[in-house]
Design a protein around this motif. Structure first.
Motif, PDB file in Angstrom:
ATOM      1  N   LYS A  54      50.698  48.273 -51.973  1.00  0.00           N
ATOM      2  CA  LYS A  54      50.084  48.787 -53.201  1.00  0.00           C
ATOM      3  C   LYS A  54      50.614  48.093 -54.450  1.00  0.00           C
ATOM      4  O   LYS A  54      49.945  48.068 -55.488  1.00  0.00           O
ATOM      5  N   ASN A  55      51.830  47.564 -54.356  1.00  0.00           N
ATOM      6  CA  ASN A  55      52.457  46.963 -55.530  1.00  0.00           C
ATOM      7  C   ASN A  55      52.888  45.534 -55.234  1.00  0.00           C
ATOM      8  O   ASN A  55      53.747  45.288 -54.390  1.00  0.00           O
ATOM      9  N   MET A  56      52.258  44.571 -55.932  1.00  0.00           N
ATOM     10  CA  MET A  56      52.637  43.165 -55.830  1.00  0.00           C
ATOM     11  C   MET A  56      53.067  42.614 -57.186  1.00  0.00           C
ATOM     12  O   MET A  56      53.104  41.403 -57.387  1.00  0.00           O
ATOM     13  N   SER A  57      53.395  43.489 -58.106  1.00  0.00           N
ATOM     14  CA  SER A  57      53.781  43.012 -59.442  1.00  0.00           C
ATOM     15  C   SER A  57      54.992  42.092 -59.369  1.00  0.00           C
ATOM     16  O   SER A  57      55.949  42.363 -58.638  1.00  0.00           O
ATOM     17  N   SER A  58      54.918  40.975 -60.082  1.00  0.00           N
ATOM     18  CA  SER A  58      56.019  39.998 -60.187  1.00  0.00           C
ATOM     19  C   SER A  58      56.437  39.400 -58.845  1.00  0.00           C
ATOM     20  O   SER A  58      57.534  38.859 -58.713  1.00  0.00           O
ATOM     21  N   MET A  59      55.587  39.461 -57.855  1.00  0.00           N
ATOM     22  CA  MET A  59      55.947  39.019 -56.496  1.00  0.00           C
ATOM     23  C   MET A  59      56.430  37.566 -56.471  1.00  0.00           C
ATOM     24  O   MET A  59      57.395  37.232 -55.791  1.00  0.00           O
ATOM     25  N   PHE A  60      55.734  36.682 -57.219  1.00  0.00           N
ATOM     26  CA  PHE A  60      56.113  35.263 -57.246  1.00  0.00           C
ATOM     27  C   PHE A  60      56.611  34.823 -58.633  1.00  0.00           C
ATOM     28  O   PHE A  60      56.690  33.631 -58.913  1.00  0.00           O
ATOM     29  N   GLN A  61      56.922  35.775 -59.477  1.00  0.00           N
ATOM     30  CA  GLN A  61      57.305  35.437 -60.850  1.00  0.00           C
ATOM     31  C   GLN A  61      58.517  34.497 -60.882  1.00  0.00           C
ATOM     32  O   GLN A  61      59.490  34.689 -60.183  1.00  0.00           O
ATOM     33  N   ARG A  62      58.387  33.461 -61.721  1.00  0.00           N
ATOM     34  CA  ARG A  62      59.437  32.442 -61.915  1.00  0.00           C
ATOM     35  C   ARG A  62      59.792  31.678 -60.642  1.00  0.00           C
ATOM     36  O   ARG A  62      60.923  31.241 -60.469  1.00  0.00           O
ATOM     37  N   CYS A  63      58.825  31.519 -59.757  1.00  0.00           N
ATOM     38  CA  CYS A  63      58.995  30.528 -58.679  1.00  0.00           C
ATOM     39  C   CYS A  63      58.585  29.193 -59.292  1.00  0.00           C
ATOM     40  O   CYS A  63      57.494  28.665 -59.027  1.00  0.00           O
ATOM     41  N   THR A  64      59.438  28.675 -60.129  1.00  0.00           N
ATOM     42  CA  THR A  64      59.083  27.562 -61.021  1.00  0.00           C
ATOM     43  C   THR A  64      58.895  26.233 -60.309  1.00  0.00           C
ATOM     44  O   THR A  64      58.389  25.280 -60.900  1.00  0.00           O
ATOM     45  N   PHE A  65      59.317  26.142 -59.039  1.00  0.00           N
ATOM     46  CA  PHE A  65      59.221  24.876 -58.313  1.00  0.00           C
ATOM     47  C   PHE A  65      58.015  24.828 -57.380  1.00  0.00           C
ATOM     48  O   PHE A  65      57.659  23.776 -56.862  1.00  0.00           O
ATOM     49  N   LEU A  66      57.383  25.977 -57.149  1.00  0.00           N
ATOM     50  CA  LEU A  66      56.204  26.036 -56.278  1.00  0.00           C
ATOM     51  C   LEU A  66      55.020  25.329 -56.937  1.00  0.00           C
ATOM     52  O   LEU A  66      54.645  25.655 -58.064  1.00  0.00           O
ATOM     53  N   SER A  67      54.434  24.377 -56.222  1.00  0.00           N
ATOM     54  CA  SER A  67      53.285  23.665 -56.795  1.00  0.00           C
ATOM     55  C   SER A  67      51.959  24.144 -56.217  1.00  0.00           C
ATOM     56  O   SER A  67      50.911  23.987 -56.841  1.00  0.00           O
TER      57      SER A  67
END
Length: 227
Positions: A54-67
């Protein structure tokens, strides 16, 4: 396991995570699961069963290297209600396939693409936003975006649109004539920094409930027409 929130949050030196044996069929909360994994170069979620999440908030936040991020059919979002900050500050993300993302129950997509500065295209044509209330900072500083088709957006229940398109300075046009803004309370900085847009037709916008319009057109330096 029903809760995986912040499970790898702040594992800033992790480059790869093998999740092939994860059993996620009962998980309800995946918020901030990979947040601040600054060195993560790839992420395979092919086997993830997210039917109950139900909650995916910020799940990938600041994965700065993922292209790149690709989701399979198993990655279901049919019960997700919160997607705020989902891809926020994924500053290396240059492509993303959102065709499997179901937003039917989502109420919050604020900051979803915040600071995704390398994304050149975002296809949201299948997004169902009928229940969304919050769109604040949705595309903030997506400064590689040249075009944006939001003709399919249902904004009937949206209350916040502050800084929604702010600093998308490569956007040359923006059509939101289909937007229903009858319930919107704040449009603060909504078009802030749209430096390349020459025409804005806002004649259909209902501002009867809007309380804040501060900074709305700041730095729209190319704007010659404003209805």
């Amino acid at each position: 396991v029903v809760n995986m929130s912040s499970m790898f949050n702040g594992c800033r030196y992790l480059k790869n995570i093998d999740l092939s044996n994860f059993e996620t069929s009962e998980v309800i909360d995946m918020s901030s699961m990979f947040e601040n994994c600054l060195s993560l170069s790839e992420l395979n979620l092919d086997n993830f069963n997210t039917n109950k999440v139900k909650n995916m908030s910020s799940m990938f936040q600041r994965c700065t290297f993922l292209s790149n991020l690709n989701f399979s059919e198993k990655f279901s979002t049919k019960n997700v209600e919160n997607m705020a900050n989902l891809f926020a500050s994924c500053s290396s993300l240059n492509s993303i396939d959102l065709s499997f993302i179901n937003t039917e129950k989502v109420t919050d997509i604020s900051y979803m693409f915040y600071l995704c500065s390398k994304l050149e295209n975002i296809d949201l044509s299948h997004f169902n936003t009928k229940n969304v209330k919050y769109m604040s900072f949705l595309f903030y500083s997506c400064n590689s975006l040249i075009s944006l088709d939001l003709s399919y957006f249902n904004t009937n229940n949206v209350e916040k649109m502050d800084y929604m398109f702010s600093n998308c300075y490569k956007l040359t046009s923006l059509s939101i004539s289909n937007f229903n803004t009858s319930n919107v309370k704040t449009m603060q900085g909504m078009f802030y920094g749209l430096k390349s847009v020459k025409n804005l037709d806002l004649s259909n916008l209902d501002t009867s409930k809007v309380e804040d319009m501060s900074f709305m057109f700041v730095d729209c330096t190319s704007l010659t027409n404003l209805d």
